[in-house]
Write a protein that holds these residues in place. Structure first.
Motif, mmCIF file in Angstrom:
data_model
loop_
_atom_site.group_PDB
_atom_site.id
_atom_site.type_symbol
_atom_site.label_atom_id
_atom_site.label_comp_id
_atom_site.label_asym_id
_atom_site.label_seq_id
_atom_site.Cartn_x
_atom_site.Cartn_y
_atom_site.Cartn_z
ATOM 1 N N ALA A 242 0.863 -1.183 0.000
ATOM 2 C CA ALA A 242 0.000 0.000 0.000
ATOM 3 C C ALA A 242 0.894 1.226 0.000
ATOM 4 O O ALA A 242 1.669 1.448 0.928
ATOM 5 N N SER A 243 0.802 2.029 -1.044
ATOM 6 C CA SER A 243 1.717 3.137 -1.270
ATOM 7 C C SER A 243 1.201 4.435 -0.667
ATOM 8 O O SER A 243 0.069 4.505 -0.194
ATOM 9 N N PRO A 244 2.042 5.494 -0.685
ATOM 10 C CA PRO A 244 1.629 6.777 -0.115
ATOM 11 C C PRO A 244 0.465 7.410 -0.847
ATOM 12 O O PRO A 244 0.019 6.929 -1.889
ATOM 13 N N GLN A 245 0.006 8.550 -0.318
ATOM 14 C CA GLN A 245 -1.155 9.244 -0.874
ATOM 15 C C GLN A 245 -0.998 9.507 -2.369
ATOM 16 O O GLN A 245 0.068 9.869 -2.840
ATOM 17 N N GLY A 246 -2.095 9.304 -3.091
ATOM 18 C CA GLY A 246 -2.132 9.637 -4.498
ATOM 19 C C GLY A 246 -1.563 8.589 -5.424
ATOM 20 O O GLY A 246 -1.556 8.784 -6.633
ATOM 21 N N THR A 247 -1.066 7.500 -4.892
ATOM 22 C CA THR A 247 -0.507 6.447 -5.735
ATOM 23 C C THR A 247 -1.331 5.174 -5.584
ATOM 24 O O THR A 247 -2.002 4.965 -4.578
ATOM 25 N N THR A 248 -1.249 4.338 -6.581
ATOM 26 C CA THR A 248 -2.066 3.133 -6.618
ATOM 27 C C THR A 248 -1.381 1.989 -5.887
ATOM 28 O O THR A 248 -0.184 1.746 -6.092
ATOM 29 N N PRO A 249 -2.088 1.274 -5.025
ATOM 30 C CA PRO A 249 -1.492 0.116 -4.359
ATOM 31 C C PRO A 249 -1.166 -0.978 -5.364
ATOM 32 O O PRO A 249 -1.713 -1.018 -6.469
ATOM 33 N N THR A 250 -0.269 -1.888 -4.978
ATOM 34 C CA THR A 250 0.173 -2.918 -5.905
ATOM 35 C C THR A 250 -0.572 -4.237 -5.693
ATOM 36 O O THR A 250 -1.014 -4.551 -4.587
ATOM 37 N N ALA A 251 -0.661 -4.978 -6.770
ATOM 38 C CA ALA A 251 -1.359 -6.260 -6.749
ATOM 39 C C ALA A 251 -0.467 -7.352 -6.173
ATOM 40 O O ALA A 251 0.761 -7.228 -6.117
ATOM 41 N N GLY A 252 -1.092 -8.447 -5.755
ATOM 42 C CA GLY A 252 -0.338 -9.629 -5.393
ATOM 43 C C GLY A 252 0.385 -10.179 -6.608
ATOM 44 O O GLY A 252 -0.111 -10.090 -7.738
ATOM 45 N N THR A 253 1.560 -10.731 -6.404
ATOM 46 C CA THR A 253 2.372 -11.234 -7.510
ATOM 47 C C THR A 253 1.759 -12.505 -8.096
ATOM 48 O O THR A 253 1.348 -13.404 -7.359
ATOM 49 N N ALA A 254 1.701 -12.561 -9.421
ATOM 50 C CA ALA A 254 1.128 -13.723 -10.093
ATOM 51 C C ALA A 254 1.868 -14.999 -9.713
ATOM 52 O O ALA A 254 3.092 -15.011 -9.563
ATOM 53 N N ASN A 255 1.102 -16.082 -9.543
ATOM 54 C CA ASN A 255 1.616 -17.429 -9.250
ATOM 55 C C ASN A 255 2.401 -17.511 -7.949
ATOM 56 O O ASN A 255 3.317 -18.320 -7.802
ATOM 57 N N THR A 256 2.009 -16.658 -6.995
ATOM 58 C CA THR A 256 2.495 -16.771 -5.619
ATOM 59 C C THR A 256 1.344 -16.915 -4.629
ATOM 60 O O THR A 256 1.572 -17.299 -3.483
ATOM 61 N N GLY A 257 0.124 -16.562 -5.053
ATOM 62 C CA GLY A 257 -1.005 -16.535 -4.132
ATOM 63 C C GLY A 257 -0.986 -15.349 -3.199
ATOM 64 O O GLY A 257 -1.686 -15.347 -2.185
ATOM 65 N N GLY A 258 -0.198 -14.303 -3.520
ATOM 66 C CA GLY A 258 -0.134 -13.118 -2.669
ATOM 67 C C GLY A 258 -1.405 -12.292 -2.722
ATOM 68 O O GLY A 258 -2.059 -12.191 -3.766
ATOM 69 N N GLY A 259 -1.778 -11.682 -1.586
ATOM 70 C CA GLY A 259 -2.962 -10.831 -1.531
ATOM 71 C C GLY A 259 -2.696 -9.445 -2.074
ATOM 72 O O GLY A 259 -1.570 -8.936 -2.009
ATOM 73 N N GLY A 260 -3.728 -8.809 -2.629
ATOM 74 C CA GLY A 260 -3.615 -7.439 -3.123
ATOM 75 C C GLY A 260 -3.725 -6.427 -1.996
ATOM 76 O O GLY A 260 -4.327 -6.682 -0.952
ATOM 77 N N ALA A 261 -3.133 -5.254 -2.187
ATOM 78 C CA ALA A 261 -3.132 -4.222 -1.159
ATOM 79 C C ALA A 261 -4.440 -3.432 -1.164
ATOM 80 O O ALA A 261 -5.102 -3.287 -2.194
ATOM 81 N N GLY A 262 -4.793 -2.912 0.005
ATOM 82 C CA GLY A 262 -5.970 -2.060 0.131
ATOM 83 C C GLY A 262 -5.695 -0.647 -0.358
ATOM 84 O O GLY A 262 -4.546 -0.228 -0.502
ATOM 85 N N ALA A 263 -6.777 0.105 -0.614
ATOM 86 C CA ALA A 263 -6.679 1.468 -1.135
ATOM 87 C C ALA A 263 -6.672 2.488 -0.009
ATOM 88 O O ALA A 263 -7.223 2.265 1.061
ATOM 89 N N TRP A 264 -6.058 3.633 -0.294
ATOM 90 C CA TRP A 264 -6.103 4.749 0.641
ATOM 91 C C TRP A 264 -7.255 5.675 0.277
ATOM 92 O O TRP A 264 -7.850 5.586 -0.794
ATOM 93 N N ALA A 265 -7.567 6.613 1.168
ATOM 94 C CA ALA A 265 -8.588 7.623 0.899
ATOM 95 C C ALA A 265 -8.086 8.951 1.422
ATOM 96 O O ALA A 265 -7.526 9.028 2.514
ATOM 97 N N SER A 266 -8.290 10.023 0.653
ATOM 98 C CA SER A 266 -7.752 11.329 1.039
ATOM 99 C C SER A 266 -8.728 12.154 1.860
ATOM 100 O O SER A 266 -8.421 13.270 2.246
#
Length: 291
Positions: A242-266
């Protein structure tokens, strides 16, 4: 040893099995479910896909702490393999209906559950994380709990729970808990009312195994959404950050089963929330002695 790595659906075809006395009919395996999508509006991180491993006792590779100690016996025939897709994220608040759990991965009698999606603030529900292979991070003005891991239950457990969400009472902002990983629960949101400390919780770490010939982590939880200048990290094993304000969080890496990051709100109204990230697809690895 031969190693078959499935990154999408397929078939494991056994033309002839070796003698049971020499473990020639045994296969070591790793089955990881798809990671879940993260929640929106300071949402919880997505839970990792379930992690299940079984190592043949005579196989020399270094296994994970979650190894069941029991390999699978096979006979001549075809064994369908399903690789679970990662769950979807959100395009931004108020879009919460598109966020989904990860999908199951299957090899023979072994099923690893998809991860539980991260909770979203004011989604019409309780705001808590959802259950799955590993649980999604929670999110609510009341700091609702993360979702349960190891759902449905197996032994050893296929995953851990998500961390609790929270809010900063001084400004009304919401922060997501981290999604659970294979070996570690997601961390709770950090909500101290001072600059730089109001962050989503980091995702829980996955598990490391050398079944593919090199030490690799799988099934890390996604980070919870945050609104400050810091960043919350995903768990080892493909969890999204989950990145700083105004940037998009990153997805889980393919073929690892990693979870995606949540979004921020300003803002407390959620009007400037970013999209949340999707989970990474799962993987199935089958390994056996070749003679």
């Amino acid at each position: 040893y031969k190693i078959h790595t499935f990154t999408s659906d397929g078939n494991f075809v056994v033309s002839s099995a070796g003698p049971s006395a020499g473990a020639g009919n045994k296969t070591s395996y790793l089955v990881v479910g798809g990671g879940a999508g993260g929640g929106t509006w300071g949402g919880g991180g997505g839970g990792a896909g379930g992690f299940r491993e079984g190592k043949c006792s005579s196989d020399p590779y270094t296994d994970s702490p979650l190894d069941s100690g029991t390999a699978l016996s096979v006979t001549a025939g075809t064994y369908p393999v399903t690789v679970g897709a990662g769950g979807s994220g959100s395009s931004g608040y108020p879009d919460v209906s598109s966020i989904t759990n990860g999908s199951n991965s299957v090899y023979s009698t072994i099923t690893s559950a998809g991860g539980g999606k991260g909770g979203s603030t004011n989604d019409g529900g309780p705001g808590g994380g959802f259950s799955g292979g590993s649980g999604g991070g929670g999110q609510s003005s009341d700091g609702n709990a993360g979702g349960a891991g190891n759902t449905p239950p197996v032994s050893p457990p296929q995953g851990q729970p998500g961390g609790a969400g929270g809010n900063n009472a001084s400004n009304g902002f919401y922060f997501g808990g981290g999604g659970g990983g294979a070996t570690e629960a997601g961390k709770a949101a950090r909500t101290v009312p001072s600059p730089g400390t109001n962050d989503g919780g980091p995702g829980g770490d996955g598990a490391q195994t050398s079944i593919n010939g090199s030490a690799t982590y799988y099934a890390g939880g996604g980070a919870g959404g945050n609104v400050t200048s810091g960043a919350s990290t995903g768990g080892q094993g493909g969890g999204g950050t989950a990145s700083p304000q105004g940037t998009t969080p990153t997805a889980g890496t393919a073929n690892t089963g990693g979870g995606g990051a949540g979004a921020w709100a300003s803002s407390p109204t959620g009007t400037s929330s970013t999209a949340s990230a999707g989970g990474g697809s799962g993987i199935v690895i089958i390994r056996y002695k070749f003679q």
